[in-house]
Each structure stands twice: as C-alpha cells, then as structure tokens.
Design an enzyme around this catalytic site. Structure first.
Site, mmCIF file in Angstrom:
data_model
loop_
_atom_site.group_PDB
_atom_site.id
_atom_site.type_symbol
_atom_site.label_atom_id
_atom_site.label_comp_id
_atom_site.label_asym_id
_atom_site.label_seq_id
_atom_site.Cartn_x
_atom_site.Cartn_y
_atom_site.Cartn_z
ATOM 1 N N ALA A 81 30.944 88.435 59.849
ATOM 2 C CA ALA A 81 32.223 87.905 60.341
ATOM 3 C C ALA A 81 32.024 87.237 61.692
ATOM 4 C CB ALA A 81 33.254 89.017 60.469
ATOM 5 N N ASP A 82 32.816 86.206 61.932
ATOM 6 C CA ASP A 82 32.840 85.565 63.242
ATOM 7 C C ASP A 82 34.055 86.001 64.054
ATOM 8 O OD1 ASP A 82 30.716 83.095 63.537
ATOM 9 O OD2 ASP A 82 31.142 83.611 61.461
#
Length: 354
Positions: free
Chosen positions: A223-224
C-alpha cells in the site's frame, strides 16, 4: 523514477538529508570554535532546524500519493525542533539528532517488516487446513527493493516460505513499469521461492482455472496510503485484483506498516492519485536479448534499449495508483497485528493504535 516503493521513498528522503547533515557536521568538527561554515556564520540551533524542515518539505512534494514520506518528514521535524529547544543546543547537536533519528528509521523499517511477515503468515495459516501448502498472488514489488529490507507483502511471502507452508507464488508483471516482472521476479529467484510470472490480465483466469488445484488462498499486496476507513491506494491494477479475489472467494490482504495508515484521510476519495508520463505506457525500456550457440535466450548486460509498443501518435492515460474500497479488503497486516472489520464492516484500528 529513481526510487519507488512507499517505505523506501521515505527512508531515502530521510537519509538523503542526513548525508548532507553528516557533511556539515564534519566541516564543523574541523572548526574547533564552531564559528563558521562555508565562509558564513554558523546557523543557530533554530535556524538549523528550520533549514532541515524546509528541505524535508520540498521532498514531500515529490510523491503525493505515498503517505510514508510525509509521515517521516513530520516525525523528523518534531525531532529537530525538540533538539533545538535544549539550553545547550547548537547547529551541531541539531544535525546529530536528525542523523540519529533518520538512521533509526532505517533500522525500524526492517524490524517492522519482519513483524508484518510474521503476522500475515499466522493469519493465513490459521484459515487453512493444518499442514496444507498454500499458494498466493502478489502485485507490483513490495520487497527489499521497495523498503529498507525484507518487505511488506513480499515479507509475508518470505515468512510463508520460511514456514515451509508456501507452495507457489504467482506475481503480476505490473504494467506499465513492470515492477513485478523486473523486481519481484528478481527477489523471488534470488531467494529460491517457487514462483510464476503472469500478466496483469491473467489473474482472473488463474483464479478461475487453477485457484483450487494450486490452493490459491490469498492475494497479498502492499500500500502507498491506507485511509481511515480502510480504502487503500496502491499500484494501479490492485483494485482489479481485489474484485477478482472477492468473486472467486479468495482472501485479499493489504500488508503495510503503520506509517502507511493515514487517519487524517477519511476515505479513498480524499487520496490524490499521481499521474505519470504517458511514455511509460507507450514505451518499454529493457536489456537486449540474444540467442547463444545452443539457441537459449540470454540477456545482454549493459544494453538497455527503449522500444515503442503502441501505434504512432497514440495517447495514453497513466495513473500510478488506484484505490481499492475497504469492502473488498479482508485484512490489513501491520507490524502490530492484522486489522479486521467488525460485524458492521468497519475496520477496528483501536487494537493497533496506542
């Protein structure tokens, strides 16, 4: 794109400023009286803290979607201003406080990733038959080349492999930048983990035709940025994988450190999605391949070339990320444990936030 991977972006940014700070400290140490730097008056403790903060603020503007960078900058800002408040604080002491904090972030990221791997493995194996060997799908690159070391989603895969319970990994090419085929493939081969490359568009077919026979039990991604409601921004193509996983009854896990969770962002609708140059879709850069005397393909090292893979005058849309709705995510694996939804479909963050 010289640096990619949300955790790695944050660490590299912090350490890049630390490198300059080390050089300044060395210069100051040569000046016994600490009266000058570069021919100018040495800045005060507060002026030093301000300069460091400005540098960090500039770096934060480089990647708007990944929250780890902003999180690291905020923590380092607190460190330097706290150091500047001391009665004996000076330029050197503030710089050294920054350097120490940046180095600690590097070490903490590796430890956190190992914990993510352990928690993710335990969560998956708890939901499978005892002694069964499982297969998983992953997307993009989330390993040592995207973090300080070990990895997030790839950290879970490494942990599964070490447990002896991993049967096979299917990893996506991850167009248009091919982080999967180029980077994840490299890490899996290096570690001797059994794996097969697929194109992004093959995932649904894989789950439909081989999901049961290969015992594919989970899709694991990084995930960013994770919003407060669980909506997750990650490499484009993640959303489609989540839809396929839900349709085929396969668990969908997001693996990310707590620094990726942004409680100030209420939902995915509030996440700014970075759009990159269309040339990344239209062209591909890769080493040349040749056939040896035995007819086997070999990569010609040091011969990177760029070729066009689209019709001339083609226009392309290139969002770097997409947002997967929380409804499609079964668990978010952090270094403090796996966050799951309650009976109302709401992620319960209380157990991981102190």
């Amino acid at each position: 794109m010289q640096v990619r991977g949300a955790p790695a972006i944050a660490i590299v940014a912090a350490l890049s400023v630390a490198v300059e700070a080390v050089d300044i400290v060395k210069t100051l140490d040569l000046d016994v009286n600490c009266n000058s730097y570069g021919g100018a008056k040495t800045p005060s403790a507060n002026e030093t803290a301000k300069k460091l903060t400005i540098q960090l603020g500039y770096l934060v503007t480089s990647r708007p979607t990944a929250v780890n960078l902003a999180d690291a900058a905020a923590k380092l800002k607190t460190v330097v201003y706290s150091a500047a408040d001391g009665s004996k604080a000076d330029c050197r002491s503030v710089l050294k406080a920054y350097i120490g904090a940046a180095e600690q972030m590097l070490m903490d990221d590796v430890k956190d990733n190992e914990q993510i791997g352990m928690h993710g493995t335990a969560w998956i194996l708890k939901r499978t038959l005892p002694d069964s060997r499982v297969s998983v799908i992953t997307h993009c690159n989330t390993g040592s080349l995207a973090t300080a070391g070990y990895g997030t989603a790839l950290g879970v895969i490494r942990s599964l492999h070490l447990s002896g319970r991993l049967r096979h990994v299917f990893y996506t090419e991850t167009r248009p930048y091919n982080q999967g085929s180029r980077l994840t493939g490299y890490e899996l081969i290096h570690d001797g983990i059994p794996a097969t490359l697929i194109t992004d568009s093959m995932a649904a077919a894989l789950l439909s035709t081989r999901g049961k026979s290969d015992n594919i039990v989970a899709v694991i991604v990084g995930a960013d940025r994770v919003a407060a409601n669980g909506d997750t921004a990650n490499k484009v193509g993640t959303y489609a994988l989540a839809v396929s996983a839900r349709y085929h009854g396969v668990k969908f896990l997001v693996a990310a450190p707590m620094t990726t969770v942004d409680m100030e962002t209420k939902s995915g609708a509030d996440i700014k999605i970075e759009e990159r140059p269309q040339v990344e879709v239209l062209n591909i850069r890769s080493p040349r391949v040749v056939k040896n005397a035995y007819g086997k393909q070999e990569v010609l090292k040091g011969s990177v070339e760029e070729v066009c893979v689209a019709a001339q005058n083609t226009h392309a849309w290139n969002p770097a990320f997409d947002v997967t709705p929380a409804e499609l995510i079964d668990g978010i694996v952090t270094e403090k444990g796996v966050v799951e939804k309650d009976e109302h479909g709401v992620f319960q963050w209380d157990r991981v936030f102190d």
